[in-house]
Design an enzyme around this catalytic site. Sequence first.
Site, mmCIF file in Angstrom:
data_model
loop_
_atom_site.group_PDB
_atom_site.id
_atom_site.type_symbol
_atom_site.label_atom_id
_atom_site.label_comp_id
_atom_site.label_asym_id
_atom_site.label_seq_id
_atom_site.Cartn_x
_atom_site.Cartn_y
_atom_site.Cartn_z
ATOM 1 N N GLU A 169 30.686 7.130 46.861
ATOM 2 C CA GLU A 169 29.739 7.386 45.977
ATOM 3 C C GLU A 169 28.321 7.407 46.346
ATOM 4 O O GLU A 169 27.771 8.167 45.600
ATOM 5 C CB GLU A 169 29.796 5.646 45.302
ATOM 6 C CG GLU A 169 31.179 5.430 44.754
ATOM 7 C CD GLU A 169 31.177 6.102 43.439
ATOM 8 O OE1 GLU A 169 30.466 6.358 42.495
ATOM 9 O OE2 GLU A 169 32.676 6.473 42.946
ATOM 10 N N ASP A 217 27.108 14.617 34.974
ATOM 11 C CA ASP A 217 28.544 14.836 35.012
ATOM 12 C C ASP A 217 29.064 14.118 33.693
ATOM 13 O O ASP A 217 30.376 13.950 33.370
ATOM 14 C CB ASP A 217 29.278 13.649 36.030
ATOM 15 C CG ASP A 217 28.758 12.244 35.773
ATOM 16 O OD1 ASP A 217 28.022 11.984 35.019
ATOM 17 O OD2 ASP A 217 29.423 11.338 36.358
ATOM 18 N N THR A 243 23.715 7.244 36.163
ATOM 19 C CA THR A 243 24.797 6.537 37.047
ATOM 20 C C THR A 243 23.935 5.308 37.950
ATOM 21 O O THR A 243 22.924 6.117 38.464
ATOM 22 C CB THR A 243 25.574 7.372 37.851
ATOM 23 O OG1 THR A 243 26.268 8.178 36.944
ATOM 24 C CG2 THR A 243 26.657 6.814 39.023
#
Length: 281
Positions: A67, A85, A90
């Site tokens: 990640e 994305d 995020t």
Amino acid sequence: MRTRPVSAAFAALALLATGLTAADALKPSSPPTSPTSATSANGAAALAGLDDPAKKDIAMQLVSSAENSSLDWRAQYKYIEDIHDGRGYTGGIIGFTSGTGDMLELVELYTNRKPNNPLASYLPALRAVNGSDSLEGLDGYPQAWEEAAQDQAFQQAQNEERDRVYFNPAVQQGNSDGVGTLGQFIYYDALVVHGDGSDPTAFSSIRNRAKARAATPADGGDETTYLHAFLDERVWAMKQEPAHEDTSRIDTAQRVFLNNGNLNLNTPLDWHVYGQPFHIS
């Protein structure tokens, strides 16, 4: 890299959370109840489940390598960016996203506990953008997130939501299926990336297709054979989206451990993600 389908975030996991373990930077008020360790059909008893503190810390490092390209998972509380994305922002130790619901639930939990926090004023905007990639109303949000990440209450909220939504369900389902520590981690990483629900790429769909190909140890099957089937289905699921063209978190990490017969996820561990080498002593 956050890769869960947007629709998956709205499906509830039909499993109970058990709480944090001592491997976390912060502990909850009461210790968790550890599930019984799994025993594989290969005859190899799991020495410690993934909820063992040392194993859990390994799991956090493995996920962080994929990640965040780093083993220092505790440094990721402050992480936040739009990785384009389709899921908005995020952020955090597990890649909570503004477009899939888990970031909203995290901020709501934090605000319930500490109303005057840097993120509280963004709750209306987070509710409005939930289910989309929109960042409307989130001007200054990354700076507010980084400020909140210095607060132990926000760090603890991240720990608890990670466990409630992803980690504990993976361990419990793994125990139910009779897979050991590596298998539980394989489940955990799949939940982190895909979430759960009825979407074809969601965790439960991946598991159901794998079970159609090979029996779980709990059903009398061979653990290694079943886990290979699960990883095959996982690779298929990842390749359904352009962001998943690189499946090295499986091919040169999880599959390596499985091919080595390391069902207990014992150290030392060596693997590559996106071509970058990692090692845990």
